[in-house]
Motif scaffolding. Structure first.
Motif, PDB file in Angstrom:
ATOM      1  N   LEU A 107       7.552 -17.958  12.245  1.00 30.21           N
ATOM      2  CA  LEU A 107       8.926 -17.873  12.073  1.00 30.21           C
ATOM      3  C   LEU A 107       9.488 -16.470  11.968  1.00 30.21           C
ATOM      4  O   LEU A 107      10.639 -16.394  12.656  1.00 30.21           O
ATOM      5  CB  LEU A 107       9.363 -18.800  10.958  1.00 30.21           C
ATOM      6  N   ARG A 108       8.629 -15.701  11.389  1.00 30.20           N
ATOM      7  CA  ARG A 108       9.189 -14.257  11.367  1.00 30.20           C
ATOM      8  C   ARG A 108       9.484 -13.485  12.617  1.00 30.20           C
ATOM      9  O   ARG A 108      10.086 -12.938  12.946  1.00 30.20           O
ATOM     10  CB  ARG A 108       8.474 -13.400  10.322  1.00 30.20           C
ATOM     11  N   ALA A 109       8.282 -13.901  13.321  1.00 31.50           N
ATOM     12  CA  ALA A 109       8.231 -13.520  14.781  1.00 31.50           C
ATOM     13  C   ALA A 109       9.283 -13.846  15.606  1.00 31.50           C
ATOM     14  O   ALA A 109       9.997 -13.199  16.273  1.00 31.50           O
ATOM     15  CB  ALA A 109       7.006 -13.767  15.467  1.00 31.50           C
ATOM     16  N   LEU A 117      13.809 -14.549  18.813  1.00 30.89           N
ATOM     17  CA  LEU A 117      14.487 -15.458  19.810  1.00 30.89           C
ATOM     18  C   LEU A 117      15.754 -16.035  19.230  1.00 30.89           C
ATOM     19  O   LEU A 117      16.131 -17.142  19.360  1.00 30.89           O
ATOM     20  CB  LEU A 117      13.575 -16.651  20.003  1.00 30.89           C
ATOM     21  N   ARG A 118      16.406 -15.250  18.392  1.00 37.55           N
ATOM     22  CA  ARG A 118      17.763 -15.731  17.557  1.00 37.55           C
ATOM     23  C   ARG A 118      18.809 -15.983  18.871  1.00 37.55           C
ATOM     24  O   ARG A 118      19.026 -15.286  19.712  1.00 37.55           O
ATOM     25  CB  ARG A 118      18.178 -14.759  16.781  1.00 37.55           C
ATOM     26  N   THR A 119      19.793 -16.994  18.402  1.00 35.55           N
ATOM     27  CA  THR A 119      20.907 -17.200  19.189  1.00 35.55           C
ATOM     28  C   THR A 119      22.062 -17.054  18.360  1.00 35.55           C
ATOM     29  O   THR A 119      23.181 -17.503  18.949  1.00 35.55           O
ATOM     30  CB  THR A 119      20.719 -18.882  19.653  1.00 35.55           C
ATOM     31  N   LEU A 122      21.747 -21.342  13.244  1.00 35.86           N
ATOM     32  CA  LEU A 122      20.680 -21.601  12.217  1.00 35.86           C
ATOM     33  C   LEU A 122      19.687 -22.121  12.772  1.00 35.86           C
ATOM     34  O   LEU A 122      19.745 -23.210  13.774  1.00 35.86           O
ATOM     35  CB  LEU A 122      21.285 -22.394  11.136  1.00 35.86           C
ATOM     36  N   LEU A 123      18.237 -21.817  12.879  1.00 35.84           N
ATOM     37  CA  LEU A 123      17.101 -22.793  12.841  1.00 35.84           C
ATOM     38  C   LEU A 123      16.704 -23.557  11.985  1.00 35.84           C
ATOM     39  O   LEU A 123      16.966 -23.337  10.772  1.00 35.84           O
ATOM     40  CB  LEU A 123      15.840 -21.764  12.997  1.00 35.84           C
ATOM     41  N   SER A 124      16.445 -24.445  12.399  1.00 38.98           N
ATOM     42  CA  SER A 124      15.931 -25.657  11.491  1.00 38.98           C
ATOM     43  C   SER A 124      15.008 -26.925  12.150  1.00 38.98           C
ATOM     44  O   SER A 124      14.996 -26.811  13.391  1.00 38.98           O
ATOM     45  CB  SER A 124      17.351 -26.679  10.902  1.00 38.98           C
ATOM     46  N   ALA A 144      10.856 -28.589   6.900  1.00 43.59           N
ATOM     47  CA  ALA A 144      10.009 -27.295   6.928  1.00 43.59           C
ATOM     48  C   ALA A 144      10.372 -25.905   7.160  1.00 43.59           C
ATOM     49  O   ALA A 144       9.809 -24.944   7.351  1.00 43.59           O
ATOM     50  CB  ALA A 144       9.113 -27.540   8.289  1.00 43.59           C
ATOM     51  N   MET A 145      11.886 -25.667   7.172  1.00 40.35           N
ATOM     52  CA  MET A 145      12.285 -24.515   7.642  1.00 40.35           C
ATOM     53  C   MET A 145      13.311 -23.917   6.581  1.00 40.35           C
ATOM     54  O   MET A 145      12.996 -22.952   5.829  1.00 40.35           O
ATOM     55  CB  MET A 145      12.927 -24.326   8.864  1.00 40.35           C
ATOM     56  N   ASN A 146      14.474 -24.508   6.294  1.00 42.02           N
ATOM     57  CA  ASN A 146      15.378 -24.129   5.307  1.00 42.02           C
ATOM     58  C   ASN A 146      15.101 -24.333   3.835  1.00 42.02           C
ATOM     59  O   ASN A 146      15.042 -25.768   3.725  1.00 42.02           O
ATOM     60  CB  ASN A 146      16.807 -24.688   5.728  1.00 42.02           C
TER      61      ASN A 146
HETATM   62  N1  COD Z   1      17.992 -19.612  10.973  1.00 44.17           N
HETATM   63  C1  COD Z   1      18.221 -18.376  11.261  1.00 44.17           C
HETATM   64  N2  COD Z   1      18.026 -17.146  10.704  1.00 44.17           N
HETATM   65  C2  COD Z   1      17.270 -17.301   9.691  1.00 44.17           C
HETATM   66  C3  COD Z   1      16.763 -18.345   9.223  1.00 44.17           C
HETATM   67  C4  COD Z   1      17.257 -19.594   9.770  1.00 44.17           C
HETATM   68  N3  COD Z   1      16.750 -20.717   9.445  1.00 44.17           N
HETATM   69  N4  COD Z   1      16.110 -18.137   8.018  1.00 44.17           N
HETATM   70  C5  COD Z   1      16.201 -16.818   7.796  1.00 44.17           C
HETATM   71  N5  COD Z   1      16.966 -16.376   8.888  1.00 44.17           N
HETATM   72  C6  COD Z   1      17.233 -14.878   8.934  1.00 44.17           C
HETATM   73  C7  COD Z   1      18.077 -14.425   7.973  1.00 44.17           C
HETATM   74  O1  COD Z   1      19.421 -14.311   8.065  1.00 44.17           O
HETATM   75  C8  COD Z   1      17.496 -12.825   7.818  1.00 44.17           C
HETATM   76  O2  COD Z   1      18.229 -12.159   8.876  1.00 44.17           O
HETATM   77  C9  COD Z   1      16.167 -12.938   8.316  1.00 44.17           C
HETATM   78  O3  COD Z   1      15.974 -14.055   9.231  1.00 44.17           O
HETATM   79  C10 COD Z   1      14.966 -12.804   7.309  1.00 44.17           C
HETATM   80  O4  COD Z   1      15.512 -13.810   6.389  1.00 44.17           O
HETATM   81  P1  COD Z   1      14.543 -14.018   5.009  1.00 44.17           P
HETATM   82  O5  COD Z   1      14.928 -12.969   4.257  1.00 44.17           O
HETATM   83  O6  COD Z   1      14.944 -15.347   4.576  1.00 44.17           O
HETATM   84  O7  COD Z   1      13.152 -14.250   5.570  1.00 44.17           O
HETATM   85  P2  COD Z   1      11.883 -14.476   4.838  1.00 44.17           P
HETATM   86  O8  COD Z   1      10.916 -13.884   5.688  1.00 44.17           O
HETATM   87  O9  COD Z   1      11.646 -14.358   3.458  1.00 44.17           O
HETATM   88  O10 COD Z   1      11.860 -16.170   5.182  1.00 44.17           O
HETATM   89  C11 COD Z   1      12.053 -16.772   6.228  1.00 44.17           C
HETATM   90  C12 COD Z   1      11.259 -18.067   6.427  1.00 44.17           C
HETATM   91  C13 COD Z   1      11.599 -18.851   7.837  1.00 44.17           C
HETATM   92  C14 COD Z   1       9.996 -17.511   6.678  1.00 44.17           C
HETATM   93  C15 COD Z   1      11.521 -18.827   5.189  1.00 44.17           C
HETATM   94  O11 COD Z   1      12.757 -19.409   5.278  1.00 44.17           O
HETATM   95  C16 COD Z   1      10.567 -19.684   4.771  1.00 44.17           C
HETATM   96  O12 COD Z   1       9.345 -19.314   4.495  1.00 44.17           O
HETATM   97  N6  COD Z   1      10.688 -21.111   5.031  1.00 44.17           N
HETATM   98  C17 COD Z   1       9.569 -22.133   4.725  1.00 44.17           C
HETATM   99  C18 COD Z   1       8.836 -22.183   5.737  1.00 44.17           C
HETATM  100  C19 COD Z   1       7.510 -23.023   4.997  1.00 44.17           C
HETATM  101  O13 COD Z   1       6.619 -22.440   4.508  1.00 44.17           O
HETATM  102  N7  COD Z   1       7.285 -24.324   5.532  1.00 44.17           N
HETATM  103  C20 COD Z   1       6.211 -25.030   4.863  1.00 44.17           C
HETATM  104  C21 COD Z   1       6.196 -26.419   5.524  1.00 44.17           C
HETATM  105  S1  COD Z   1       5.481 -26.465   7.114  1.00 44.17           S
END
Ligand code: COD
Length: 301
Positions: A107-109, A117-119, A122-124, A144-146
């Protein structure tokens, strides 16, 4: 409207087949799911990872790779994820699938500010379930995401779920805001979010769906339970979407439906330029195939 998830396979086969880039494909469970998807003709795979390992596993699975594109990468899983993302950017892939890589790293990639691939949305995570105990498909979000979505993020999570529902023919989904109780309790955030989301829906700020709650899960899915509690709402007992309060509740509901509820599921992350499939080892084979099919038919009319 689809009434069962096998319809996703037929839909994914319609028209041009989508290419899905598999990030870190050197994993037996992942390659088995890809093999099933190839046999079912729902997508064209683009495998990214250690080619030698991928070929070794494919031989064990009896998976013929002669007509499958493989991009050799021995720099590790995070690099494979970046390559998958870049393939989407240049129009060579229409979706991404998680291989032998942690969900967070993948997801970080996808979220990378410069090359991701941001738009702007919010990704969910959106999961569709077919349960023997419910009269229609049921969507659960976000499992699994937020992690702990705010009110504003819940608005966007609902909007993403509406998009997935429309894709399977549910035009105006009924959204139940799930909580532990049906009354407002200052100490339970979900019960505060529910009336706010309901009001936004009524005022035309949150559109394309009918929102009600807070509802405990029994009220959301059982008309009888709702009437017994004196709740008369078009959403109660007939919801299309359950909005979970947070990732823990969503994830537990997702796993409970699959492991204890006899359900099968199809799940994707939406909101990025393309859908992302996060099948996990513990998902059953059918659910993995349905998730790939869902990703492969997103946006097909
Ligand atoms: N949609 C769009 N942008 C987002 C989102 C989102 N849902 N989440 C984060 N971002 C953006 C933020 O605005 C920021 O600019 C950047 O991404 C980094 O955000 P952080 O600081 O919250 O990033 P991380 O690396 O700490 O966390 C992002 C993850 C998606 C990795 C985190 O939300 C996470 O760990 N989610 C849970 C994933 C998981 O473990 N699932 C388990 C079940 S399968």
């Amino acid at each position: 409207m689809l009434d069962n998830l096998s319809g996703l396979i037929a839909k994914a086969k319609e028209g041009d087949k989508r290419t899905i880039a598999v990030a870190a494909a050197e994993d037996e469970f992942v390659l088995k799911a890809v093999q099933d998807a190839v046999v079912a003709e729902v997508m064209i795979p683009l495998l990214i990872g250690d080619k030698g390992e991928i070929e070794k596993i494919a031989r064990r699975l009896d998976f013929d790779l002669s007509r499958v594109d493989i991009l050799d990468n021995r720099e590790g899983a995070a690099a494979s994820a970046r390559i998958a993302v870049s393939k989407v950017k240049i129009g060579e892939a229409d979706g991404i699938m998680k291989g032998y890589i942690s969900t967070g790293d993948l997801l970080r990639a996808v979220l990378d500010k410069d090359v991701g691939l941001r738009t702007g949305r919010l990704l969910s995570h959106v999961a569709l379930f077919q349960s023997p105990y419910y009269h229609k498909l049921l969507c659960v979000t976000d499992a699994a995401m937020n992690i702990a979505p705010s009110l504003d993020e819940k608005v966007q999570i609902i909007q993403n779920a509406v998009l997935v529902c429309r894709n399977v023919g549910i035009e105006t989904p009924k959204v139940a805001v799930a909580a532990a109780v049906e009354t407002v309790n200052q100490k339970m955030e979900a019960t505060l979010h529910a009336p706010a989301l309901k009001a936004m829906n009524r005022e035309g700020i949150l559109t394309g769906c009918v929102v009600d709650g807070p509802f405990a899960i029994d009220i959301a899915v059982s008309r009888e339970s709702a009437l017994h509690k004196g709740i008369d709402s078009p959403v109660a007992g007939d919801c299309d979407v359950i909005l979970a309060p947070d990732i823990e509740a969503g994830n537990m509901l997702y796993k409970a439906l699959n492991f204890l509820g006899g359900a099968v599921s199809a799940a994707v992350i939406v909101g990025a330029l393309v859908p992302v499939v996060l099948t996990s080892r513990s998902d059953n084979e059918r659910s993995k195939l349905y998730s790939i099919a869902l990703a492969a038919c997103m946006g097909k009319g």
